[in-house]
Scaffold this motif. Structure first.
Motif, PDB file in Angstrom:
ATOM      1  N   GLU A  27       2.421   1.662  -3.453  1.00 20.53           N
ATOM      2  CA  GLU A  27       1.434   2.116  -4.431  1.00 20.53           C
ATOM      3  C   GLU A  27       1.130   3.607  -4.248  1.00 20.53           C
ATOM      4  O   GLU A  27       0.979   4.348  -5.233  1.00 20.53           O
ATOM      5  CB  GLU A  27       0.147   1.285  -4.319  1.00 20.53           C
ATOM      6  CG  GLU A  27       0.303  -0.129  -4.857  1.00 20.53           C
ATOM      7  CD  GLU A  27      -0.913  -1.005  -4.616  1.00 20.53           C
ATOM      8  OE1 GLU A  27      -1.768  -0.665  -3.752  1.00 20.53           O
ATOM      9  OE2 GLU A  27      -1.012  -2.054  -5.268  1.00 20.53           O
ATOM     10  N   LYS A  28       1.062   4.034  -2.990  1.00 14.87           N
ATOM     11  CA  LYS A  28       0.806   5.443  -2.697  1.00 14.87           C
ATOM     12  C   LYS A  28       1.959   6.314  -3.218  1.00 14.87           C
ATOM     13  O   LYS A  28       1.741   7.352  -3.852  1.00 14.87           O
ATOM     14  CB  LYS A  28       0.629   5.624  -1.186  1.00 14.87           C
ATOM     15  CG  LYS A  28       0.193   6.992  -0.777  1.00 14.87           C
ATOM     16  CD  LYS A  28      -0.042   7.031   0.725  1.00 14.87           C
ATOM     17  CE  LYS A  28      -0.461   8.398   1.172  1.00 14.87           C
ATOM     18  NZ  LYS A  28      -0.682   8.474   2.619  1.00 14.87           N
ATOM     19  N   GLU A  70       0.827  -1.210   0.000  1.00 16.80           N
ATOM     20  CA  GLU A  70       0.000   0.000   0.000  1.00 16.80           C
ATOM     21  C   GLU A  70       0.859   1.258   0.000  1.00 16.80           C
ATOM     22  O   GLU A  70       0.590   2.220  -0.730  1.00 16.80           O
ATOM     23  CB  GLU A  70      -0.945  -0.001   1.201  1.00 16.80           C
ATOM     24  CG  GLU A  70      -2.081  -0.986   1.093  1.00 16.80           C
ATOM     25  CD  GLU A  70      -2.929  -1.036   2.363  1.00 16.80           C
ATOM     26  OE1 GLU A  70      -2.815  -0.120   3.214  1.00 16.80           O
ATOM     27  OE2 GLU A  70      -3.702  -1.988   2.491  1.00 16.80           O
TER      28      GLU A  70
END
Length: 109
Positions: free
Chosen positions: A94-95, A91
């Motif tokens: 991806e951010k 996560e």
């Protein structure tokens, strides 16, 4: 059971057997009666040792079983925790990737 406790029990059993043997040998009985008593004493001591051995064996098996279960539980916990961390890392990456793409678009224009 600790090693000292096992040695103490064994010493007590040996002392009791020796004492019983001496008591029988010095008793005023016929030879056949004395031999019968000695055989009974040996049989009783043998049964006691077999019983004690089986108790110790079961105790050891139980301890190893508990240790194995604890170890497996820790491994499961570690694996599940690492899966959770893996998702957090993905996560975060991806951010960051989205932020970099946005930055690249703004610098391109």
């Amino acid at each position: 059971m600790s090693e000292n406790t096992g040695k103490t029990v064994l010493a007590l059993l040996a002392g009791a057997a020796i004492g019983a043997g001496l008591g029988i040998l010095f008793a005023p009985d016929k030879g056949s009666e004395t031999r019968r008593k000695i055989k009974e004493g040996i049989d009783h001591g043998k049964e006691n040792l077999q019983h004690r051995f089986s108790e110790v064996t079961e105790n050891i098996k139980s301890r190893f079983s508990r240790a194995k279960m604890d170890f497996e539980s820790e491994i499961d916990h570690l694996l599940s925790h690492s899966d959770h961390k893996k998702e957090e890392v993905i996560e975060a990456l991806e951010k960051k990737l989205a932020e970099l793409k946005k930055l690249a678009e703004t610098t391109k224009n």
